[in-house]
Design an enzyme around this catalytic site. Structure first.
Site, PDB file in Angstrom:
ATOM      1  CB  ALA A 179      38.689  16.967  33.220  1.00  0.00           C
ATOM      2  CB  SER A 223      46.822  13.132  36.362  1.00  0.00           C
ATOM      3  OG  SER A 223      47.168  14.513  36.332  1.00  0.00           O
ATOM      4  NE  ARG A 224      50.282  15.404  29.186  1.00  0.00           N
ATOM      5  CZ  ARG A 224      49.197  15.621  28.463  1.00  0.00           C
ATOM      6  NH1 ARG A 224      48.216  16.343  28.972  1.00  0.00           N
ATOM      7  NH2 ARG A 224      49.082  15.130  27.248  1.00  0.00           N
ATOM      8  CG  LEU A 279      42.573  14.156  27.892  1.00  0.00           C
ATOM      9  CD1 LEU A 279      43.398  13.327  26.908  1.00  0.00           C
ATOM     10  CD2 LEU A 279      43.467  14.784  28.952  1.00  0.00           C
ATOM     11  CG  HIS A 298      37.972  15.077  22.941  1.00  0.00           C
ATOM     12  ND1 HIS A 298      36.712  15.639  22.968  1.00  0.00           N
ATOM     13  CD2 HIS A 298      38.493  15.288  24.180  1.00  0.00           C
ATOM     14  CE1 HIS A 298      36.482  16.152  24.156  1.00  0.00           C
ATOM     15  NE2 HIS A 298      37.548  15.966  24.902  1.00  0.00           N
ATOM     16  CE  LYS A 301      29.532  18.328  24.701  1.00  0.00           C
ATOM     17  NZ  LYS A 301      29.935  19.443  25.569  1.00  0.00           N
ATOM     18  NE  ARG A 332      32.798  24.253  29.369  1.00  0.00           N
ATOM     19  CZ  ARG A 332      33.477  23.479  30.209  1.00  0.00           C
ATOM     20  NH1 ARG A 332      34.610  23.936  30.746  1.00  0.00           N
ATOM     21  NH2 ARG A 332      33.056  22.278  30.509  1.00  0.00           N
ATOM     22  CG  ASP A 381      31.077  23.671  26.136  1.00  0.00           C
ATOM     23  OD1 ASP A 381      31.357  22.487  26.431  1.00  0.00           O
ATOM     24  OD2 ASP A 381      30.717  24.508  26.983  1.00  0.00           O
TER      25      ASP A 381
END
Length: 328
Positions: A10, A34-35, A72, A77, A95, A163, A175
């Site tokens: 990320a 990571s995927r 993530l 989370h 967060k 977001r 956020d």
């Protein structure tokens, strides 16, 4: 040295936390997961990490890391913090930790049972400017605190951004609304009693894009607004009877303004300025977390603190559904 693993590539990991770990005195980047195995390997190479994994499960099953950082999407989370803690890893998770306060209880149980550290990544908790504001307020530098005023806004209408995706935990309150709440609580040591709020939702995205909040703390009030569709702004003001404190870059110091706290007298004809040049709050955060995970006993942001802050956010959402006060 504390060996860090990171779940995902990320942006906040790439731009903030991984550079902080790489520069930390007591930690190293040991693994990236990571995927997409190619992305994991590329980011691992960038930060000199010897290990790259094509799945989060592989990293958690390995013995090459002591703890993980989880950046993530918000909706994932709690799930991955729990999996990491069950695997015996210490966990620093971005967060907001959860979508609801009640979701945090299982993490407290796992933390206590597995004897690991789990902490929500409120980097502001570790910035010395907030210790200074807390000290000034506690020492009576502004007399009786009457009102706290805050603002946090940016403009983002990218439909691909998490977001703006409610299923991933998007929206302004989760956020950025968490910052005026957590810093007010950090400075004063007080919890809100009741809340009023007006919330505006984006009809296309389905996320909250603007909130105007009033919180009654008994001895003082907090008023703040946050938005994901307004011009950039950050501000926090602690207004007392004999003076006021302005924090000019309260949350993202260096991006919105310089690290600067100003203490003004009652007539506002004198001011004392406190500066914090070169402070890197993400580095302070990862160093403090690593020391605490290794038994230093120093304070970090606790899950109990996370519950209290999320309870306030939950109450804001409830208050936005009606006129009048909502109990926290």
């Amino acid at each position: 040295m504390f060996r860090w693993g990171v779940l995902s590539t990320a942006k906040i990991a790439r731009e903030q936390v991984l550079p902080a770990i790489a520069d930390a005195d007591n930690g190293v980047v040991a693994a990236i997961a990571s995927r997409d195995a190619g992305k994991a390997r590329a980011l691992a190479d960038r930060f000199g990490a010897p290990h790259a994994f094509g799945s989060y499960e592989e990293l958690l099953a390995s013995d090459v890391v002591d703890g993980v950082y989880i950046p993530l999407p918000t909706s994932q989370h709690v799930e991955w913090a729990a999996k990491a803690a069950q695997a015996g890893k210490h966990v620093l998770v971005e967060k907001p930790l959860a979508l609801k306060a009640e979701d945090i209880a299982p993490l407290i149980e796992i933390r206590d049972r597995k004897k690991v550290l789990i902490s929500e990544a409120f980097m502001v908790f570790y910035h010395p400017q907030w210790r200074k504001v807390r000290e000034l307020t506690a020492d009576g530098a502004i007399g009786r605190l009457r009102h706290v005023q805050g603002a946090f806004s940016y403009f983002n209408v990218d439909p691909g951004n998490m977001r703006n995706q409610p299923d991933l935990g998007g929206g302004a309150l989760l956020d950025i609304g968490v910052y005026p709440t957590v810093t007010t609580r950090l400075v004063t040591g007080k919890e809100p009693l009741r809340i009023q709020a007006r919330i505006e939702w984006d009809r296309g995205f389905g996320t909250d894009i603007y909130s105007s909040v009033k919180a009654d703390f008994g001895d003082f009030e907090l008023s703040f607004y946050c938005s994901t569709q307004m011009a950039l702004r950050q501000s926090m003001v602690f207004h007392g009877e004999t003076g006021l404190i302005e924090v000019h870059a309260p949350f993202n110091a260096g991006d919105y303004d310089h690290h600067r706290v100003e203490l003004h007298n009652q007539k506002r004809n004198e001011a004392t300025v406190f500066r914090f040049p070169g402070t890197r709050q993400y580095r302070l955060q990862v160093e403090a977390f690593a020391r605490a995970a290794q038994g230093s006993g120093e304070p970090v942001f606790t899950l109990e603190n996370s519950v209290l802050n999320q309870q306030m956010i939950d109450a804001i959402f409830r208050a936005g559904e009606h006129d009048g006060w909502e109990q926290v």
